[in-house]
Design a protein around this motif. Structure first.
Motif, short mmCIF file in Angstrom:
data_model
loop_
_atom_site.label_atom_id
_atom_site.label_comp_id
_atom_site.label_asym_id
_atom_site.label_seq_id
_atom_site.Cartn_x
_atom_site.Cartn_y
_atom_site.Cartn_z
N THR A 87 0.89 -1.17 0.20
CA THR A 87 -0.13 -0.03 -0.06
C THR A 87 0.85 1.14 -0.18
OG1 THR A 87 -0.06 0.06 2.52
CG2 THR A 87 -2.00 -1.20 1.24
N VAL A 88 0.30 2.39 -0.38
CA VAL A 88 1.12 3.50 -0.25
C VAL A 88 0.11 4.54 0.43
CG1 VAL A 88 2.54 3.56 -2.24
CG2 VAL A 88 0.10 4.30 -2.68
N CYS A 89 0.76 5.90 0.98
CA CYS A 89 0.09 6.87 1.74
C CYS A 89 -0.22 8.15 0.66
CB CYS A 89 0.60 7.60 2.52
SG CYS A 89 1.12 6.33 4.07
N PRO A 90 -1.20 8.78 0.77
CA PRO A 90 -1.57 9.84 -0.27
C PRO A 90 -0.43 10.88 -0.48
CG PRO A 90 -3.38 9.72 1.30
CD PRO A 90 -2.35 8.71 1.68
N GLU A 91 0.49 11.13 0.58
CA GLU A 91 1.53 11.88 0.85
C GLU A 91 2.61 11.44 -0.17
OE1 GLU A 91 0.13 10.80 3.48
OE2 GLU A 91 -1.45 12.58 3.83
N ASP A 92 2.84 10.17 -0.33
CA ASP A 92 3.96 9.62 -1.08
C ASP A 92 4.17 10.04 -2.25
OD1 ASP A 92 4.49 7.93 1.07
OD2 ASP A 92 3.72 5.97 0.40
N ASP A 93 5.32 9.95 -2.91
CA ASP A 93 5.78 10.59 -4.03
C ASP A 93 5.01 9.46 -5.30
OD1 ASP A 93 7.84 12.21 -5.57
OD2 ASP A 93 7.77 10.30 -6.52
N ARG A 94 4.44 10.15 -6.31
CA ARG A 94 3.58 9.27 -7.37
C ARG A 94 4.70 8.49 -8.07
NH1 ARG A 94 1.91 12.71 -12.37
NH2 ARG A 94 4.09 13.47 -13.12
N GLU A 95 5.92 9.13 -8.28
CA GLU A 95 6.90 8.29 -9.09
C GLU A 95 7.10 6.99 -8.16
OE1 GLU A 95 10.54 10.59 -10.02
OE2 GLU A 95 11.00 8.88 -11.53
N THR A 96 7.30 7.05 -7.06
CA THR A 96 7.63 5.99 -6.16
C THR A 96 6.55 4.91 -6.20
OG1 THR A 96 8.89 7.46 -4.48
CG2 THR A 96 8.56 5.19 -3.84
N ALA A 97 5.31 5.41 -6.27
CA ALA A 97 4.12 4.50 -6.07
C ALA A 97 4.20 3.69 -7.63
CB ALA A 97 3.00 5.21 -6.08
N ALA A 98 4.18 4.43 -8.94
CA ALA A 98 4.36 3.77 -9.91
C ALA A 98 5.56 2.91 -10.32
CB ALA A 98 4.52 4.89 -11.18
N GLN A 99 6.67 3.03 -9.78
CA GLN A 99 7.76 2.33 -9.73
C GLN A 99 7.53 0.92 -9.17
OE1 GLN A 99 10.48 2.92 -11.35
NE2 GLN A 99 11.10 5.04 -11.32
#
Lengths: 337, 337
Positions: B94-106
């Motif tokens: 899972t990710v948090c809304p505050e996380d970097d979108r690039e990290t999530a996509a990676q």
């Protein structure tokens, strides 16, 4: 994280790694259009979890030709007795195994597709590309482009796992080639040795002229290379691209030239003729490097080469020579050397 | 092709465009773990096609905390009376809304995920990132990195739709800054004007030394920038990266230096002292530029800046000055200027 399924079984073509055929999951399960949703679900139960990555049911006729597809969501929502032919949607886009894998991935990104069916020349379903494979392709291709733009042969393994000798080999050829090309630039300087000896102050501006030319060329080439790769620029746009880069070059050249003129007059206290020589050379260098920066990648694409090779390093070398020729010609005219 | 769902309704935080919160589809439909598959399907029928892009059913407790997820495929295959709690799989990542979108996509690319749930600090499901949005993010971020590496401010619109003035503005600041930095390089040359006047042949090698240094620096910096961006290199690897680049630099420098030494002796017919000066400068320049090329992006990341800025153009400018200082110091020693 590439997950290529190389299509290598007997009686099957082996595709080059950059083709859709080497990327796709081959021969997905298909269903006839007269099968009901309940029959399809029963068959899926038999298969168990199977290939978990497939997220669509594909419907084909008795010749294997693709008729349509249905998401599992559609399957869940449809009536059990509905035949697949009424549940499916016609295929929105398809690709061929011979197509470029980057183009396929770009299409999936552009049209928000989670799966892309692959059909042969007779519209028979031969495989499918999944979104996770498309993501890996987009990442790989971006990395390859960046490596080529920085004058390296693309690498296959992550950096820390790559041996020093392998890294060395991916870099040395371009370095040698570019270094030997820079010899021409040196030869230009040698040819004007007398002029330089007469006006030693001119030498001090050579790095600035060369660097600015290289930077302007890099900006234009990366813009065009990435635009070509994203499908935002096409070969047929070449005249519009040149016109645009030309206009940007005149604006940039004007500002940089004016700043340089003032700087040389006010801070370096050199003559107006020297200042004008440097500033004029700068404007012309910016113009030439921006035009080179857009024309060389377009020409590479036209010739069937990878435009990414026509980036900063190569353009810098070409532009260096041009900048120096302009510099010395202008100096000869304005300073009477 | 970005498809950001900006999360802006009342009582909700507005997230910066590079955060997961600005990318995610907010508040997907969720189901309690004691709901049966048949109940879930009935509810999905009520909702109709709904948000077609969502490909998973999410299960949460009465506080909205994420318990698990089930693909529509699992739903199709499960028994109708099975409760969702037994059909679902626990969330893998899972990710948090505050996380970097690039990290999530990676992460999605790396682990082949079609959807990534977004949870708040109390593990409540607040949204999800879809694979097609992740693809768009990966493309955008690669484009941004390439633009920064070529000393441009990232653009928002496709090239042909961008106005000339906008393109000009995205490029001129870096050009000015780099041009003024090149003044230092010019000042170094001015400082050694007498030496150059005594040995004019030295001037001809300045472009080659500068270009080779710039090219070596570009290779290393792009390797490190892309490695950082793909998560293949981490800040803690800095010593290994430097050791590797140092070794590659010695190999590259050795080959380039040897070729240059032979070329000057055999083709330019200059003295061994001049040839040795140029070759030695070349080896040291290659070493320094490769180390700069890996250290500057790592330092930028350490300082919380975008490493992509520390690419070719900036490194070229820094390395130019270093190369010339080494050149003139070596010439003073070997040629007794």
């Amino acid at each position: 994280m590439r997950n290529n399924t190389i299509f290598q079984e007997k009686n099957h073509t082996v595709f080059a790694p950059d083709r859709v055929g080497a990327l796709m999951l081959p021969r997905p399960e298909t269903f006839a259009p007269d099968r009901t949703v309940d029959q399809v679900i029963a068959r899926l139960r038999e298969m168990g979890e199977g290939e978990r990555r497939v997220e669509r049911c594909y419907v084909t006729d008795d010749k294997g030709r693709l008729l349509g597809q249905a998401s599992f969501r559609r399957l869940v929502l449809a009536a059990g007795e509905a035949p697949m032919g009424t549940v499916m949607k016609p295929p929105f886009l398809t690709v061929c195994p011979e197509d470029d894998r980057e183009t396929a991935a770009q299409m999936m990104e552009q049209f928000d597709l989670l799966e892309l069916p692959v059909v042969d020349g007779r519209n028979r379903l031969v495989g499918l590309v999944t979104a996770d494979d498309a993501m890996a392709v987009l990442q790989d291709e971006a990395t390859e482009d960046m490596e080529r733009m920085a004058a390296m042969a693309p690498s296959e393994t992550p950096y820390l796992q790559t041996r020093v000798v392998t890294i060395f080999r991916s870099r040395i050829l371009w370095l040698l080639l570019l270094m030997l090309s820079a010899t021409f630039t040196g030869a230009i300087i040698s040819g004007y040795e007398d002029a330089l000896a007469a006006q030693v102050a001119l030498t001090a501006f050579i790095p600035m002229l060369m660097d600015t030319g290289g930077n302007c060329g890099s900006q234009s080439s990366v813009t065009v290379i990435r635009g070509l790769s994203l499908g935002e620029i096409h070969l047929s746009d070449w005249a519009r691209v040149c016109a645009k880069e030309g206009a940007v070059a005149l604006l940039c050249g004007g500002v940089l030239g004016a700043v340089t003129l003032l700087r040389i007059l006010l801070l370096n206290h050199l003559s107006l003729a020297v200042a004008a020589t440097v500033a004029l050379t700068l404007v012309l260098t910016v113009l030439i490097s921006k035009l080179m920066g857009c024309l060389l990648p377009l020409a590479a694409r036209r010739a069937g080469l990878d435009p990414a090779v026509m980036a900063g390093p190569l353009i810098t070398t070409v532009v260096d020579a041009a900048a120096l020729l302009i510099y010395f010609r202008t100096a000869t005219l304005l300073l009477g050397l």
